[in-house]
Write an enzyme that holds these catalytic residues in place. Structure first.
Site, PDB file in Angstrom:
ATOM      1  N   ARG A 204       0.814  -1.228   0.000  1.00  0.00           N
ATOM      2  CA  ARG A 204       0.000   0.000   0.000  1.00  0.00           C
ATOM      3  C   ARG A 204       0.850   1.281   0.000  1.00  0.00           C
ATOM      4  NH1 ARG A 204      -3.405  -3.114   3.645  1.00  0.00           N
ATOM      5  NH2 ARG A 204      -5.321  -3.702   2.532  1.00  0.00           N
TER       6      ARG A 204
ATOM      7  N   LYS B 112       2.612  11.213 -11.243  1.00  0.00           N
ATOM      8  CA  LYS B 112       1.820  10.292 -12.059  1.00  0.00           C
ATOM      9  C   LYS B 112       2.621   9.014 -12.281  1.00  0.00           C
ATOM     10  CE  LYS B 112      -1.330  13.014 -14.937  1.00  0.00           C
ATOM     11  NZ  LYS B 112      -1.677  13.325 -16.349  1.00  0.00           N
TER      12      LYS B 112
ATOM     13  N   GLU C  89       8.745  17.832 -24.988  1.00  0.00           N
ATOM     14  CA  GLU C  89       8.097  18.236 -23.740  1.00  0.00           C
ATOM     15  C   GLU C  89       8.570  19.614 -23.282  1.00  0.00           C
ATOM     16  OE1 GLU C  89       5.670  16.896 -22.147  1.00  0.00           O
ATOM     17  OE2 GLU C  89       5.548  14.821 -22.837  1.00  0.00           O
TER      18      GLU C  89
ATOM     19  N   LYS D 173       6.032  22.836 -14.386  1.00  0.00           N
ATOM     20  CA  LYS D 173       5.243  21.661 -14.002  1.00  0.00           C
ATOM     21  C   LYS D 173       4.965  21.648 -12.512  1.00  0.00           C
ATOM     22  CE  LYS D 173       4.457  16.825 -14.689  1.00  0.00           C
ATOM     23  NZ  LYS D 173       4.783  15.594 -15.435  1.00  0.00           N
TER      24      LYS D 173
ATOM     25  N   GLU E 194      -5.256  16.289 -11.079  1.00  0.00           N
ATOM     26  CA  GLU E 194      -5.803  16.573 -12.407  1.00  0.00           C
ATOM     27  C   GLU E 194      -7.324  16.671 -12.420  1.00  0.00           C
ATOM     28  OE1 GLU E 194      -5.420  14.566 -16.740  1.00  0.00           O
ATOM     29  OE2 GLU E 194      -3.525  14.757 -15.685  1.00  0.00           O
TER      30      GLU E 194
ATOM     31  N   ARG F  94      -4.382  21.008 -14.022  1.00  0.00           N
ATOM     32  CA  ARG F  94      -3.273  20.121 -14.393  1.00  0.00           C
ATOM     33  C   ARG F  94      -3.466  19.505 -15.777  1.00  0.00           C
ATOM     34  NH1 ARG F  94       0.050  15.669 -10.758  1.00  0.00           N
ATOM     35  NH2 ARG F  94       1.281  14.862 -12.492  1.00  0.00           N
TER      36      ARG F  94
ATOM     37  N   ASN G  16      -1.468  18.040 -20.575  1.00  0.00           N
ATOM     38  CA  ASN G  16      -1.766  17.053 -21.604  1.00  0.00           C
ATOM     39  C   ASN G  16      -1.776  17.648 -23.009  1.00  0.00           C
ATOM     40  OD1 ASN G  16      -2.139  14.862 -19.792  1.00  0.00           O
ATOM     41  ND2 ASN G  16      -4.185  15.631 -19.282  1.00  0.00           N
TER      42      ASN G  16
ATOM     43  N   HIS H 147      -1.068  15.472 -25.998  1.00  0.00           N
ATOM     44  CA  HIS H 147      -1.082  14.072 -25.591  1.00  0.00           C
ATOM     45  C   HIS H 147      -2.310  13.306 -26.084  1.00  0.00           C
ATOM     46  CE1 HIS H 147       2.173  15.462 -23.129  1.00  0.00           C
ATOM     47  NE2 HIS H 147       2.348  14.294 -22.581  1.00  0.00           N
TER      48      HIS H 147
ATOM     49  N   HIS I 248      -1.102  10.040 -27.620  1.00  0.00           N
ATOM     50  CA  HIS I 248      -1.337   8.726 -27.039  1.00  0.00           C
ATOM     51  C   HIS I 248      -1.989   7.786 -28.045  1.00  0.00           C
ATOM     52  CE1 HIS I 248      -1.210  10.011 -22.500  1.00  0.00           C
ATOM     53  NE2 HIS I 248      -0.019   9.936 -23.065  1.00  0.00           N
TER      54      HIS I 248
ATOM     55  N   HIS J 196       7.769   8.614 -26.964  1.00  0.00           N
ATOM     56  CA  HIS J 196       6.660   9.395 -26.418  1.00  0.00           C
ATOM     57  C   HIS J 196       6.722  10.849 -26.887  1.00  0.00           C
ATOM     58  CE1 HIS J 196       3.636  10.859 -23.665  1.00  0.00           C
ATOM     59  NE2 HIS J 196       4.506  11.702 -23.119  1.00  0.00           N
TER      60      HIS J 196
END
Length: 368
Positions: A122, A144, A186, A228, A238, A242, A246, A249, A253, A266
Site C-alpha cells: 500500500r 503520475k 516536452e 510543471k 488533475e 493540471r 496534456n 497528448h 497517445h 513518447h
C-alpha cells in the site's frame, strides 16, 4: 551549478535537484529522506550498464544495501506483467514499508517503478533518478505513475509523489540524438502552455540544446520543472488546471497505442499531437495561423515529426482518441492554445472538426 526546484505539497513536498555529477550524492540524499536500510533499484540493462555501478557505490557508501530489479527496455514492458515480477522480487526479499524503490532510468522505468512503489504494501518510499531529458522535465515530476494496457496508455495508475527527483545532466551525454529530440518535445510544450517568453528563448537557443550545451540545458530543465511544479501544486490529481500538461497528448497517445508503443518515442508522438492541437485551435478560430506555424516550425527544427503516420487511418485515430482517459461521457476534450504561453481546456469539440484536422495532418506530408 545546481538548481533546486521545490514541489510544494505540504508534508509531501519534495525537491528536484538539477545539475552535473549529482549521481554521486544519491546515497546521501536517499539516506536523508528514508529510514530503510535496503533499496530496490529498478532499471533496465542499458542504464544499469552505464550508471549502475556509480549509483550502487553512492548508495552503498551511505550504508544502504542495494537490490537490483531489471526490466527490459521498451514501452511495451511497462505492464502489469512486469510489475508482478517486481512485486515477487520485493516480497521474496522481504522488503518492508521503509525500504524505498529507486527508479534509475527514463520515463518507462520511472512510471513502472512508481506504480510498484505506490501499490506494494500500500505504498513504500519512492525516489526518481531520471536518465533521459524527457523524464527529467516531465514524467519524473508530479507523481503520475502507471502501466499501460493493450487498449490504452497509462490507464492503470495512481498519483503517488516521490520523495526526491535527482536530475543529473551528465547522464544525458550518453543519449542518442533521437532521445534528446524526444525530450525537447516536452520542453517545447511548456513554452506553449505557460510561458511565451520561454518559447521565444527556445526559438533562439534550440541548436544549443540539441548538442546539450550545459548552460542552456540547466535553464531549460529548471524552467520546465518549475512550470510543471507550479501546475501540480495547484491541481495535484488533475481535477482541473493540471490537464493543461496534456497538451499534445490526446492524439499523441493514440499514435503510440496504434503503433504498439514501439514505432514512436513518447516525445515524438506528443510532437505530432501538439501540431494537431495548434491546427485544431486555428480551425476553431482560437489561435492565429501564424502562431500555429511557430509551434510547428520549432517542432520541425527540433527534428521531430509533424504529421501522423501514413499507415494509420483517420477512423482508427479517432476511435483511439475516444478511448483516451481524458474523454468524459463521450465528450471530445483537447488542450488548445489561444496564444503561445496560454492554453485552454476545450470540451465538446465537434467530431467533424477533429476529423478534418487529423485528415489534413495525414495528407500534408511535410507541406503543411
Amino acid at each position: 551549478m545546481i538548481r533546486r526546484v521545490e514541489v510544494g505539497l505540504g508534508d509531501r513536498s519534495y525537491p528536484i535537484l538539477i545539475g552535473e555529477g549529482l549521481l554521486g550524492s544519491l546515497g546521501m540524499e536517499v539516506r536523508a529522506r528514508v529510514p530503510g536500510e535496503r533499496v530496490m533499484v529498478v532499471s533496465n540493462p542499458t542504464v544499469r550498464t552505464l550508471y549502475g555501478k556509480r549509483a550502487e557505490e553512492s548508495l552503498a557508501g551511505a550504508g544502504l544495501t542495494v537490490v537490483w530489479a531489471e526490466m527490459p527496455d521498451g514501452e511495451e514492458y511497462k505492464s502489469l506483467a512486469t510489475a508482478e515480477k517486481l512485486y515477487d522480487l520485493a516480497y521474496t526479499l522481504e522488503l518492508d514499508r521503509q525500504c524505498p524503490v529507486v527508479a534509475l532510468g527514463g520515463g518507462v522505468v520511472g512510471d513502472l517503478a512508481g506504480f510498484v512503489a505506490a501499490t506494494y504494501l500500500r505504498g513504500v518510499p519512492f525516489i526518481q533518478v531520471p536518465t533521459t531529458l524527457l523524464a527529467q522535465v516531465d514524467s519524473s515530476v508530479g507523481g503520475k505513475v502507471a502501466v499501460n494496457h493493450p487498449k490504452g496508455k497509462n490507464i492503470i495508475g495512481a498519483f503517488y509523489q516521490p520523495r526526491l527527483v535527482l536530475a543529473d545532466l551528465d547522464v544525458l551525454k550518453t543519449l542518442d540524438p533521437r532521445e534528446v529530440r524526444a525530450g525537447l518535445a516536452e520542453v517545447i510544450k511548456y513554452g506553449v502552455i505557460a510561458d511565451g517568453t520561454f518559447f521565444a528563448w527556445l526559438e533562439e537557443n534550440l541548436e544549443r540544446l540539441l548538442v546539450l550545451e550545459i548552460e542552456p540545458l540547466v535553464h531549460a530543465v529548471a524552467v520546465s520543472c518549475r512550470i510543471k511544479a507550479r501546475v501540480v501544486q495547484e491541481d495535484e490529481t488533475e481535477l482541473g488546471r493540471r490537464a493543461i500538461l496534456n497538451f499534445g497528448h490526446t492524439l499523441g497517445h493514440a499514435v503510440e497505442a496504434l503503433t504498439g508503443y514501439t514505432a514512436y518515442r513518447h516525445g515524438e508522438a506528443v510532437a505530432i499531437g501538439m501540431v494537431a492541437a495548434a491546427r485544431l485551435a486555428v480551425a476553431l478560430g482560437m489561435l492565429p495561423e501564424g502562431e500555429a506555424a511557430r509551434v510547428r516550425d520549432l517542432i520541425q527544427r527540433a527534428g521531430l515529426p509533424v504529421e501522423t503516420p501514413p499507415e494509420l487511418s483517420t477512423g482508427d485515430l479517432l476511435a483511439s482518441i475516444y478511448r483516451d482517459k481524458k474523454v468524459l461521457a463521450g465528450r471530445l476534450t483537447f488542450v488548445l492554445p489561444v496564444e503561445i504561453g496560454r492554453v485552454e481546456i476545450v470540451r465538446d469539440i465537434p467530431e467533424e472538426v477533429v476529423e478534418r484536422v487529423v485528415e489534413a495532418l495525414a495528407g500534408c506530408r511535410g507541406a503543411c
